[in-house]
Scaffold this motif. Structure first.
Motif, PDB file in Angstrom:
ATOM      1  N   GLU A   1       8.356   3.991 -11.352  1.00  0.00           N
ATOM      2  CA  GLU A   1       7.986   5.343 -10.904  1.00  0.00           C
ATOM      3  C   GLU A   1       8.828   5.798 -10.157  1.00  0.00           C
ATOM      4  N   LYS A   2       9.738   5.202  -9.520  1.00  0.00           N
ATOM      5  CA  LYS A   2      10.506   5.405  -8.356  1.00  0.00           C
ATOM      6  C   LYS A   2      11.971   5.808  -8.433  1.00  0.00           C
ATOM      7  N   GLY A   3      12.432   5.504  -9.887  1.00  0.00           N
ATOM      8  CA  GLY A   3      13.504   5.897 -10.217  1.00  0.00           C
ATOM      9  C   GLY A   3      14.880   5.376  -9.521  1.00  0.00           C
TER      10      GLY A   3
ATOM     11  N   GLY B   1       0.706  -1.226   0.215  1.00  0.00           N
ATOM     12  CA  GLY B   1       0.081   0.092  -0.090  1.00  0.00           C
ATOM     13  C   GLY B   1       0.606   1.263  -0.101  1.00  0.00           C
ATOM     14  N   GLY B   2       2.177   1.132  -0.083  1.00  0.00           N
ATOM     15  CA  GLY B   2       3.092   2.434   0.250  1.00  0.00           C
ATOM     16  C   GLY B   2       2.775   3.164   1.030  1.00  0.00           C
ATOM     17  N   GLY B   3       2.898   4.590   0.998  1.00  0.00           N
ATOM     18  CA  GLY B   3       2.838   5.466   2.060  1.00  0.00           C
ATOM     19  C   GLY B   3       1.544   5.506   2.667  1.00  0.00           C
ATOM     20  N   VAL B   4       0.510   5.098   1.981  1.00  0.00           N
ATOM     21  CA  VAL B   4      -1.115   5.180   2.423  1.00  0.00           C
ATOM     22  C   VAL B   4      -0.938   4.531   3.856  1.00  0.00           C
ATOM     23  N   GLU B   5      -0.075   3.393   3.993  1.00  0.00           N
ATOM     24  CA  GLU B   5      -0.294   2.571   5.076  1.00  0.00           C
ATOM     25  C   GLU B   5       0.267   3.404   6.278  1.00  0.00           C
ATOM     26  N   LEU B   6       1.234   4.192   6.313  1.00  0.00           N
ATOM     27  CA  LEU B   6       1.831   4.944   7.248  1.00  0.00           C
ATOM     28  C   LEU B   6       0.904   6.272   7.683  1.00  0.00           C
ATOM     29  N   THR B   7       0.390   6.823   6.443  1.00  0.00           N
ATOM     30  CA  THR B   7      -0.435   7.789   6.618  1.00  0.00           C
ATOM     31  C   THR B   7      -1.779   7.578   7.400  1.00  0.00           C
TER      32      THR B   7
ATOM     33  N   GLY C   1       5.482  11.796  -0.347  1.00  0.00           N
ATOM     34  CA  GLY C   1       7.028  11.324  -0.392  1.00  0.00           C
ATOM     35  C   GLY C   1       7.173  11.124   1.071  1.00  0.00           C
ATOM     36  N   ASN C   2       6.536  10.274   1.926  1.00  0.00           N
ATOM     37  CA  ASN C   2       6.681   9.814   3.342  1.00  0.00           C
ATOM     38  C   ASN C   2       8.188   9.679   3.603  1.00  0.00           C
ATOM     39  N   VAL C   3       8.894   8.886   2.905  1.00  0.00           N
ATOM     40  CA  VAL C   3      10.218   8.634   3.259  1.00  0.00           C
ATOM     41  C   VAL C   3      11.069   9.841   3.312  1.00  0.00           C
ATOM     42  N   LEU C   4      10.910  10.784   2.656  1.00  0.00           N
ATOM     43  CA  LEU C   4      11.777  12.061   2.948  1.00  0.00           C
ATOM     44  C   LEU C   4      11.451  12.621   4.161  1.00  0.00           C
ATOM     45  N   VAL C   5      10.300  12.696   4.872  1.00  0.00           N
ATOM     46  CA  VAL C   5       9.949  13.234   6.244  1.00  0.00           C
ATOM     47  C   VAL C   5      10.573  12.056   7.162  1.00  0.00           C
ATOM     48  N   GLU C   6      10.576  10.796   7.024  1.00  0.00           N
ATOM     49  CA  GLU C   6      11.101   9.897   7.833  1.00  0.00           C
ATOM     50  C   GLU C   6      12.477  10.069   8.212  1.00  0.00           C
ATOM     51  N   ALA C   7      13.047  10.116   6.778  1.00  0.00           N
ATOM     52  CA  ALA C   7      14.801  10.455   6.878  1.00  0.00           C
ATOM     53  C   ALA C   7      14.791  11.835   7.789  1.00  0.00           C
TER      54      ALA C   7
ATOM     55  N   GLY D   1      15.788  -4.984   2.316  1.00  0.00           N
ATOM     56  CA  GLY D   1      14.568  -5.487   2.358  1.00  0.00           C
ATOM     57  C   GLY D   1      13.401  -4.614   2.799  1.00  0.00           C
ATOM     58  N   PHE D   2      12.319  -4.945   3.006  1.00  0.00           N
ATOM     59  CA  PHE D   2      11.257  -4.088   3.722  1.00  0.00           C
ATOM     60  C   PHE D   2      11.183  -4.362   5.338  1.00  0.00           C
ATOM     61  N   LEU D   3      11.332  -3.072   5.982  1.00  0.00           N
ATOM     62  CA  LEU D   3      11.389  -3.487   7.538  1.00  0.00           C
ATOM     63  C   LEU D   3      10.191  -2.702   8.222  1.00  0.00           C
ATOM     64  N   SER D   4       9.969  -2.877   9.306  1.00  0.00           N
ATOM     65  CA  SER D   4       8.948  -2.090  10.050  1.00  0.00           C
ATOM     66  C   SER D   4       9.414  -0.655  10.219  1.00  0.00           C
TER      67      SER D   4
ATOM     68  N   ASN E   1       4.813  12.325 -10.520  1.00  0.00           N
ATOM     69  CA  ASN E   1       4.590  13.263  -9.870  1.00  0.00           C
ATOM     70  C   ASN E   1       4.089  12.819  -8.237  1.00  0.00           C
ATOM     71  N   GLU E   2       5.195  12.458  -7.658  1.00  0.00           N
ATOM     72  CA  GLU E   2       4.969  12.076  -6.331  1.00  0.00           C
ATOM     73  C   GLU E   2       4.091  12.904  -5.408  1.00  0.00           C
ATOM     74  N   ALA E   3       3.006  12.131  -4.931  1.00  0.00           N
ATOM     75  CA  ALA E   3       1.887  12.950  -4.220  1.00  0.00           C
ATOM     76  C   ALA E   3       2.610  13.818  -2.934  1.00  0.00           C
TER      77      ALA E   3
ATOM     78  N   GLY F   1      11.988   3.133  -0.752  1.00  0.00           N
ATOM     79  CA  GLY F   1      10.837   3.131  -1.564  1.00  0.00           C
ATOM     80  C   GLY F   1      10.441   1.751  -2.203  1.00  0.00           C
ATOM     81  N   ARG F   2       9.215   1.953  -2.778  1.00  0.00           N
ATOM     82  CA  ARG F   2       8.947   0.700  -3.398  1.00  0.00           C
ATOM     83  C   ARG F   2       9.827   0.457  -4.511  1.00  0.00           C
ATOM     84  N   VAL F   3      10.270  -0.685  -4.941  1.00  0.00           N
ATOM     85  CA  VAL F   3      11.103  -0.917  -5.960  1.00  0.00           C
ATOM     86  C   VAL F   3      10.334  -1.184  -7.215  1.00  0.00           C
TER      87      VAL F   3
HETATM   88  N1  UDP Z   1       8.671   1.677   4.024  1.00  0.00           N
HETATM   89  C1  UDP Z   1       8.685   0.795   5.050  1.00  0.00           C
HETATM   90  N2  UDP Z   1       9.758  -0.169   5.320  1.00  0.00           N
HETATM   91  C2  UDP Z   1      10.646  -0.062   4.400  1.00  0.00           C
HETATM   92  C3  UDP Z   1      10.637   0.907   3.183  1.00  0.00           C
HETATM   93  C4  UDP Z   1       9.497   1.671   3.209  1.00  0.00           C
HETATM   94  O1  UDP Z   1       7.999   0.970   5.995  1.00  0.00           O
HETATM   95  O2  UDP Z   1      11.623  -0.927   4.690  1.00  0.00           O
HETATM   96  C5  UDP Z   1       7.409   2.437   3.970  1.00  0.00           C
HETATM   97  C6  UDP Z   1       7.800   4.007   4.301  1.00  0.00           C
HETATM   98  O3  UDP Z   1       7.548   4.071   5.885  1.00  0.00           O
HETATM   99  C7  UDP Z   1       6.752   4.779   3.902  1.00  0.00           C
HETATM  100  C8  UDP Z   1       6.170   3.901   2.291  1.00  0.00           C
HETATM  101  O4  UDP Z   1       7.046   2.712   2.669  1.00  0.00           O
HETATM  102  O5  UDP Z   1       5.425   5.248   4.455  1.00  0.00           O
HETATM  103  C9  UDP Z   1       6.644   4.604   1.067  1.00  0.00           C
HETATM  104  O6  UDP Z   1       5.724   5.665   0.896  1.00  0.00           O
HETATM  105  P1  UDP Z   1       6.184   6.957   0.199  1.00  0.00           P
HETATM  106  O7  UDP Z   1       4.904   7.902   0.379  1.00  0.00           O
HETATM  107  O8  UDP Z   1       7.510   7.467   0.006  1.00  0.00           O
HETATM  108  O9  UDP Z   1       5.706   6.242  -1.265  1.00  0.00           O
HETATM  109  P2  UDP Z   1       4.543   5.520  -1.918  1.00  0.00           P
HETATM  110  O10 UDP Z   1       5.019   3.947  -1.852  1.00  0.00           O
HETATM  111  O11 UDP Z   1       3.432   5.818  -1.247  1.00  0.00           O
HETATM  112  O12 UDP Z   1       4.721   5.902  -3.418  1.00  0.00           O
END
Ligand code: UDP
Length: 366
Positions: free
Chosen positions: A201-203, A20-26, A274-280, A246-249, A270-272, A196-198
């Protein structure tokens, strides 16, 4: 007053899967922020979904069914596909049923059916649009619904909303992050990071190019959504340039990410937001991102990182030499002042109040 809120999750994957990408964290940040302010929240989500521990007061309703294909991986003109035993339809049905007793239904799924429902049910539905325009059929539907219900759509960034030119006065809610989930680390000499998701669109390839030029490794965290794409990149660079993590919590990710000296963010779309930027940033890690989409509204050029010329890999390289001038404390401060979960929840609540008020006015006028 205490609001009763029902939220429909994404139909792309279960919460915790990363699909679900960033939506999960949101969703997690929003649920946390709303609960914290005393509101009641119920979440309709795919089977196997998990909310963060601190969100246990939110009731979870599980739906079993076939997932949707993400719109960014279909053609712009593709029709809407609803599979047999549709997860999306199941979540919408459950949402409508429970929302009869609620004040508002929040829809977090970027899809046709829940948006269409806005015109045809007596429940106020507030849509958090999580992507730029990725489908003509959805954009046209948003346009049609917006004409009647201009308050029912919210966006994460202005640039994202610009993808929908018919939206005259977009409601911008940004995003929110629970600061105490992220530890500040002052690791100025750490490795290069990419998260990011590999998927195309993520380049990712542009960040690997940079690591290769510096003869360094690039640490990559995230779900490999597109295996062919991942293999192709891997084969275009010297072996071992990519360090697949890999994918981590969230907790594990932030521990590792905080050790890095910079995050490279290289999306092609056009990234809506960008959660990962703010997490960094929350971990004290500056970001070099292409100047496009949500990232261009998040990064303060020269303060919290740098905005490079879009698709210009040498521009990324150029700014890398200045990363050591960034004060990592400033990165964390930006998140505290602009994107905490409480700031986000109060923005969303203001918006929901507007949606409900308009809904009630319309009913009175009928
Ligand atoms: N993420 C994660 N574990 C990882 C890599 C990514 O939980 O190992 C999550 C990250 O916290 C972020 C999401 O994946 O919330 C990616 O969201 P982002 O808004 O950057 O991009 P989207 O996938 O929605 O296009």
């Amino acid at each position: 007053y205490i609001m009763r809120i029902v939220l429909i999750s994404t139909p792309i994957g279960f919460l915790g899967s990363g699909k679900g990408g960033g939506v999960e964290l949101t969703i997690n940040s929003l649920v946390y922020g709303l609960l914290h302010l005393g509101h009641s929240v119920e979440v309709i989500a795919p089977k196997n979904s998990k909310l963060y521990e601190r969100n246990e007061k939110a009731k979870l309703h599980f739906i079993d069914g076939e997932e949707q294909i993400s719109w960014q991986h279909q053609n712009y003109n593709s029709p809407v596909l609803i599979p047999e035993n549709s997860l999306l339809a199941g979540m919408c049905e459950k949402g409508l049923d429970i929302a009869k007793k609620a004040d508002v239904l929040i829809n977090m799924s970027y899809d046709w059916l829940p948006i269409w429902m806005t015109l045809n049910v007596e429940i106020p539905i507030a849509h958090i649009i999580s992507m730029g325009s990725e489908s003509s059929v959805i954009s046209n539907l948003i346009s049609k619904v917006y004409a009647k219900h201009p308050y029912n759509f919210a966006f994460h960034s202005k640039i994202q909303a610009d993808d929908y030119p018919f939206i005259k006065k977009p409601i911008i809610i940004g995003n929110g992050f629970k600061l105490d989930n992220y530890t500040f680390q002052d690791s100025v000499d750490g490795p290069l990071a990419w998260v990011g998701r590999v998927a195309p669109e993520k380049g990712l390839e542009d960040a690997v190019y940079v690591a290769d030029k510096l003869s360094e490794k690039l640490k990559v965290w995230g779900v490999t959504e597109d295996k062919n794409y991942a293999t192709k990149i891997e084969q275009s660079f010297p072996k071992g340039t990519i360090d697949w993590m890999g994918f981590l919590s969230t907790n594990e990710l932030q521990k590792e990410l905080g050790k890095c000296r910079v995050l490279l963010n290289t999306p092609k779309w056009n990234e809506a937001y960008g959660n990962v930027l703010v997490e960094a940033l929350a971990c004290g890690v500056p970001v070099i991102a292409y100047k496009r989409g949500g990232p261009s509204e998040i990064i303060q050029h020269g303060e919290t990182g740098f905005l490079a010329i879009p698709d210009d890999k040498d521009s990324l390289l150029y700014y890398l030499q200045f990363v050591k001038n960034i004060n990592r404390k400033k990165c964390r401060e930006w998140v505290e002042n602009n994107a905490s979960s409480s700031i986000f929840a109060s923005r969303v609540l203001n918006w929901l109040n507007k949606v409900i008020r308009e809904h009630n006015l319309r009913r009175l006028n009928k």
